[in-house]
Design a protein around this motif. Structure first.
Motif, PDB file in Angstrom:
ATOM      1  N   THR A 147      66.786 -55.496  21.787  1.00  0.00           N
ATOM      2  CA  THR A 147      65.593 -54.728  21.432  1.00  0.00           C
ATOM      3  C   THR A 147      64.764 -54.547  22.698  1.00  0.00           C
ATOM      4  OG1 THR A 147      64.240 -56.670  20.970  1.00  0.00           O
ATOM      5  CG2 THR A 147      65.539 -55.761  19.122  1.00  0.00           C
ATOM      6  N   PRO A 171      58.057 -60.958  18.767  1.00  0.00           N
ATOM      7  CA  PRO A 171      57.421 -59.747  19.297  1.00  0.00           C
ATOM      8  C   PRO A 171      55.941 -59.667  18.909  1.00  0.00           C
ATOM      9  CG  PRO A 171      59.472 -59.225  18.148  1.00  0.00           C
ATOM     10  CD  PRO A 171      59.159 -60.653  17.860  1.00  0.00           C
ATOM     11  N   VAL A 196      49.647 -53.980  23.975  1.00  0.00           N
ATOM     12  CA  VAL A 196      50.799 -53.382  23.294  1.00  0.00           C
ATOM     13  C   VAL A 196      50.285 -52.192  22.490  1.00  0.00           C
ATOM     14  CG1 VAL A 196      52.649 -53.738  21.619  1.00  0.00           C
ATOM     15  CG2 VAL A 196      51.988 -55.604  23.173  1.00  0.00           C
ATOM     16  N   PHE A 240      61.724 -55.457  23.064  1.00  0.00           N
ATOM     17  CA  PHE A 240      61.016 -56.715  23.296  1.00  0.00           C
ATOM     18  C   PHE A 240      61.926 -57.723  24.000  1.00  0.00           C
ATOM     19  CE2 PHE A 240      60.129 -61.058  21.808  1.00  0.00           C
ATOM     20  CZ  PHE A 240      58.933 -61.263  22.487  1.00  0.00           C
ATOM     21  N   ILE A 261      55.248 -50.674  19.393  1.00  0.00           N
ATOM     22  CA  ILE A 261      56.447 -51.496  19.500  1.00  0.00           C
ATOM     23  C   ILE A 261      57.361 -51.205  18.323  1.00  0.00           C
ATOM     24  CG2 ILE A 261      55.310 -53.477  18.404  1.00  0.00           C
ATOM     25  CD1 ILE A 261      57.162 -55.263  20.213  1.00  0.00           C
ATOM     26  N   GLU A 262      58.624 -51.023  18.645  1.00  0.00           N
ATOM     27  CA  GLU A 262      59.699 -50.911  17.668  1.00  0.00           C
ATOM     28  C   GLU A 262      60.956 -51.403  18.377  1.00  0.00           C
ATOM     29  OE1 GLU A 262      61.309 -46.431  17.901  1.00  0.00           O
ATOM     30  OE2 GLU A 262      59.317 -46.576  17.017  1.00  0.00           O
ATOM     31  N   THR A 279      56.596 -47.979  29.698  1.00  0.00           N
ATOM     32  CA  THR A 279      57.388 -47.835  28.487  1.00  0.00           C
ATOM     33  C   THR A 279      58.779 -48.403  28.738  1.00  0.00           C
ATOM     34  OG1 THR A 279      56.185 -45.832  27.860  1.00  0.00           O
ATOM     35  CG2 THR A 279      58.311 -46.197  26.799  1.00  0.00           C
ATOM     36  N   SER A 329      62.001 -56.877  27.529  1.00  0.00           N
ATOM     37  CA  SER A 329      60.769 -57.271  28.230  1.00  0.00           C
ATOM     38  C   SER A 329      60.794 -58.752  28.587  1.00  0.00           C
ATOM     39  CB  SER A 329      59.526 -56.931  27.400  1.00  0.00           C
ATOM     40  OG  SER A 329      59.339 -57.841  26.339  1.00  0.00           O
ATOM     41  N   GLU A 352      61.702 -49.245  21.530  1.00  0.00           N
ATOM     42  CA  GLU A 352      60.647 -48.846  22.465  1.00  0.00           C
ATOM     43  C   GLU A 352      59.474 -49.817  22.425  1.00  0.00           C
ATOM     44  OE1 GLU A 352      58.895 -44.598  23.608  1.00  0.00           O
ATOM     45  OE2 GLU A 352      58.311 -45.234  21.580  1.00  0.00           O
ATOM     46  N   LEU A 353      58.977 -50.138  23.611  1.00  0.00           N
ATOM     47  CA  LEU A 353      57.792 -50.973  23.774  1.00  0.00           C
ATOM     48  C   LEU A 353      56.887 -50.256  24.760  1.00  0.00           C
ATOM     49  CD1 LEU A 353      56.164 -53.620  23.464  1.00  0.00           C
ATOM     50  CD2 LEU A 353      57.659 -54.609  25.229  1.00  0.00           C
TER      51      LEU A 353
END
Length: 169
Positions: A34, A80, A92, A36, A95-96, A114, A39, A99-100
């Motif tokens: 994902t 997340p 934030v 997240f 968030i999905e 992004t 990240s 995409e963050l």
């Protein structure tokens, strides 16, 4: 026939033609994390020089009244965050799974980063898109060293993603 990406068009802090800085870095990996998880992987290996750069940034920026950000947190969150919460010094925005969207805004500049993940059968394409608008002379001065450094930093952080997901097979 060219491959059509299902990755969303990255969000930017302003329309492309109005940006003072724009940079995209991408990497193909053999996993489907994902945004997240990406990240977290970006910061999976700490860098002494990056910590030193944040310390120097805080010392110089404080002279112009910019809040100290103290760099990235040592411990990565395990769940997340929700939109409206903070991840390190970034707000934030969205968030999905794929995409963050993170922002940092002050009187000198507005930054949006992004993180996008385009999952495919054989893995994923991870993309980091950074966009900045400067609001005054200090924002312009700030971006003189940060712009070129950011390109190197994001490339180094993407290596962490590659290590995290390629060795986790």
């Amino acid at each position: 026939m060219p491959e059509i990406s299902s990755i969303p068009v990255p969000q930017l802090v302003a329309p492309r033609e109005e940006l003072n800085f724009y940079h995209v870095n991408s990497l193909k990996i053999n996993a489907q994390p994902t945004a997240f998880e990406v990240s977290c992987a970006l910061l999976s290996k700490r860098s002494v020089w990056l910590n030193a750069a944040f310390w120097l940034r805080d010392q110089i920026s404080a002279l112009a009244g910019v809040t100290r950000i103290k760099g990235f947190e040592k411990e990565r969150p395990t769940t997340p965050p929700a939109a409206g919460e903070y991840l390190d010094f970034f707000l934030v925005e969205h968030i999905e799974d794929r995409e963050l969207v993170l922002t940092s805004r002050d009187k000198h500049l507005s930054v949006m980063t992004t993180i996008s993940v385009d999952a495919a059968n054989e893995g994923a394409l991870v993309r980091i898109t950074s966009s900045v608008i400067t609001h005054n002379w200090f924002g312009n001065l700030y971006m003189l060293p940060v712009g070129p450094a950011h390109k190197f930093i994001s490339w180094r952080m993407l290596r962490n993603v590659s290590r995290s997901f390629c060795s986790a097979k």
